[in-house]
Write an enzyme that holds these catalytic residues in place. Structure first.
Site, short mmCIF file in Angstrom:
data_model
loop_
_atom_site.label_atom_id
_atom_site.label_comp_id
_atom_site.label_asym_id
_atom_site.label_seq_id
_atom_site.Cartn_x
_atom_site.Cartn_y
_atom_site.Cartn_z
N GLU A 464 89.22 -4.53 18.36
CA GLU A 464 89.49 -5.57 17.37
C GLU A 464 88.20 -6.02 16.68
OE1 GLU A 464 92.38 -5.96 16.39
OE2 GLU A 464 93.38 -4.97 18.06
N HIS A 470 84.61 -4.46 9.81
CA HIS A 470 85.09 -3.93 8.52
C HIS A 470 85.28 -5.07 7.52
CE1 HIS A 470 87.87 -0.53 6.78
NE2 HIS A 470 86.82 -0.76 6.03
#
Length: 672
Positions: A464, A470
């Protein structure tokens, strides 16, 4: 004053959760949707001819209030639900669908977009602008902008009903997970490791039960199935786990799944596609159902062979315990753990004291610092639950993001783990930095005790956090292509790639420290952990691929009237071993039925894994896990650019070529 509609004079402009009450949400959402529609209509009716600035830029700037309010609402609705918030979800699911339909069916607005599309070669657009124009036009078309009359009205009705059903599916699943628990007597605790006993006691106290309990939370269920010598209790627990969403009554999801599949098929047909999978996969890296099926079946054969060989060994262990008959699904974890302890000379109970949650968070942060120069400092901001923690992320003294971690399971949180952005990065409306949330379901320790997690939990944390990177490192102009706004079968690349850093020996040597002594994990144990990295991978791969194939085939042919019967047919066709179940059976397959996100797309984890195995190999080839040159390339070509180019183009820029399936099979220990 409604705090959701006021200026957010809070640190980092986070939602003022300390002032928000449930009664504020409905009025704020209604007001925000109305504002968005006014802004959209103003774009459609703008008196001057369409230009990129007055149409596409304006579309991307519109709806800012709705993004802000919805970001706060959906975060708490998923991570800290209650009856009022569940009622709001049911009320607003069709409203959001109607709202979206009103925008995508606005003929005047689409005419302006189409005019720009036809004149795109003369507009002098940047590559990013060309990409955004294409994506916006494609989204309008795929949402039904070219439909007219009865077909357009039917499309609106389908999408509205799907929104209702997805919400109901999620809430039914949450109700089943919240309501079921198994109270354990002192005798039932025999054979269980202390960490699991402590977790069961803490959970029992939280639920007000008369003793320790096991729930359907994966962080309790899987270790119970691994360690309990009581076959009757394992069976009871497993059956409850497998039956979520299929218990009859008001929370049964089977009819809901059937209706969702039928409506998806109809939706795809209205748009001219032969199947929903063909419609959904058109915008992904895979492009076609046939390409997905080919990948999954390349993996299925060696995975099933490995699982069947393992099953033979586990059956002998079962018989050695004096139990006749076949190995069952509630037996696999228990005998596999016995075998692992014998062959690799360690078990999870020995390992867990070295996996403190706080130290694993620190490990994830330190890896991000070494790779990308990010620094994490705890910060005080309004939060939606006492368990949530916040860090400011900086680089070279500059603010990068606000990161929230919500790690513990609770009855108000849906199962699983996920990453979301309350606010995404963009430059169109100024230098907007993201607010990113990681949500997990680790077992909360008793008051005053440190939180210990399993090795699988540690991988989930790193996974996660890869998604979070990102979002944090995104550096684009337009919100539409920011952060994780990429093809579904590419979005898992950064998250699965980041898992590899947990297995870097120097990371575990530094951060896997004993909860009592503070000493590093002994090298002998560390070596065993890494040597066992692919242990039981046949089982893990089979349960995953079975789910992915069921998802794909549900959406490739005619929608099944009875999804459970069709599921059974598919599993028989592929030869699912008797002692292994799907990782997610249809009635609790939230990836597929809670919304369209992973429908026809559960395969995407494996599609991304083909790349993540190859990408980490690139670091090894370049000099090691923390090679600065490769880290820079990863950020430059993947983490910072969002969806600004096609996924295969981005990956090829990073690696030079697209990989084959060989690295995946080797990484999973399914090939030499």
């Amino acid at each position: 004053m409604n705090p959701l509609l006021s200026d957010w004079d809070t640190p980092f402009q986070i939602a003022p959760f300390d002032a928000i009450e449930d009664d504020h949400f409905a009025a704020a959402l209604d007001a925000a949707m109305a504002a968005d529609l006014r802004e959209t209509q103003a774009i459609a009716e703008y008196p001057e001819p369409a230009s990129f600035a007055n149409t596409i830029d304006a579309i991307e700037r519109s709806g800012a209030l709705l993004d802000r309010v919805a970001g706060a609402f959906f975060n708490v609705a998923g991570a800290d639900s209650n009856p009022a918030r569940e009622a709001l979800m049911r009320e607003f699911a069709p409203k959001f669908s109607t709202h979206a339909s009103a925008i995508y069916s606005n003929a005047a607005l689409f005419a302006r977009i189409q005019a720009l599309w036809e004149a795109r070669a003369t507009l002098g657009l940047t590559p990013e602008q060309e990409r955004v124009l294409m994506l916006i036009r494609r989204r309008f078309v795929r949402e039904g902008a070219l439909l007219r009359g009865a077909e357009a009205e039917r499309m609106k009705a389908i999408k509205s009903r799907l929104a209702e059903l997805g919400t109901q599916f999620t809430q039914n699943l949450l109700a089943d997970e919240r309501d079921w628990h198994m109270v354990l007597s002192e005798t039932d605790l025999e054979g269980l490791p202390q960490f699991l006993i402590d977790a069961a006691r803490a959970t029992g106290a939280e639920k007000g039960a008369d003793g320790p309990v096991i729930t359907t939370s994966r962080s309790l269920m899987e270790p119970f199935l691994k360690f309990s010598p009581r076959r009757d209790l394992r069976e009871k627990a497993y059956q409850a786990w497998a039956a979520r969403g299929a218990n009859g009554g008001e929370t049964d999801n089977r009819a809901i799944a059937a209706e969702i599949l039928a409506l998806r098929e109809e939706r795809a047909g209205l748009l001219g596609y032969e199947s929903f999978a063909a419609f959904k996969l058109e915008t992904e890296m895979a492009k076609t159902p046939e390409a997905v099926e080919d990948l999954l079946m390349q993996v299925w054969a060696p995975a099933r062979a490995a699982a069947e060989a393992d099953g033979t060994v586990l059956t002998k262990l079962l018989h050695a315990d004096g139990i006749n008959g076949a190995l069952e699904r509630w037996d696999w974890h228990y005998y596999s753990e016995k075998r692992r302890k014998a062959e690799h000379d360690f078990d999870e109970a020995e390992l867990k004291p070295y996996l403190q949650l706080d130290r694993m968070i620190e490990a994830a942060f330190t890896c991000a610092n070494r790779l990308f120069g990010l620094e994490f400092a705890p910060t005080d901001v309004p939060l939606y639950h006492p368990d949530v923690r916040a860090w400011e992320v900086r680089r070279n003294g500059e603010h990068v993001a606000l990161f929230l971690g919500d790690y513990f399971a609770r009855g108000s949180k849906r199962s699983g783990a996920w990453c979301s952005a309350m606010r995404s990065q963009q430059k169109l409306a100024g230098d907007i930095r993201p607010i990113v949330v990681n949500v997990c379901n680790f077992t909360k320790p008793a008051e005053g005790q440190p939180a210990l997690i399993g090795y699988g939990d540690a991988r989930t944390l790193f996974h996660e956090f890869g998604h979070a990177l990102h979002q944090m490192l995104s550096d684009v102009t337009y919100p539409l292509i920011s952060g994780t706004s990429v093809a579904r079968d590419f979005v898992e690349l950064p998250s699965q790639l980041y898992e590899h850093w947990l297995e870097v020996p120097e990371v575990l040597a530094e951060f896997a420290t004993h909860v009592e002594t503070g000493e590093a994990m002994p090298k002998e144990m560390l070596d065993k952990v890494l040597a066992a990295a692919t242990y039981d991978m046949g089982f893990q791969t089979v349960e995953y691929v079975a789910s992915a194939l069921v998802d794909l085939r549900f959406h490739t042919g005619a929608a099944p009237g009875d999804p459970m019967a069709r599921q059974a047919e598919i599993l028989q066709e592929i030869g699912l071993p008797h002692a292994i179940g799907m990782r997610h059976a249809s009635p609790h397959f939230a990836h597929v039925f809670a919304g369209d996100g992973y429908s026809s797309g559960y395969y995407s984890y494996m599609w991304s894994e083909v790349m993540d195995a190859d990408a980490f190999e690139a670091f090894k080839e370049a000099g090691g896990a923390f090679d600065t040159g490769m880290a820079k390339k990863l950020e430059q070509h993947i983490l910072s650019v969002g969806g600004s180019e096609e996924a295969d183009v981005l990956y090829t820029k990073f690696r030079g070529k697209m990989p084959g399936v060989e690295a995946l099979l080797k990484g999973r220990g399914l090939a030499a």
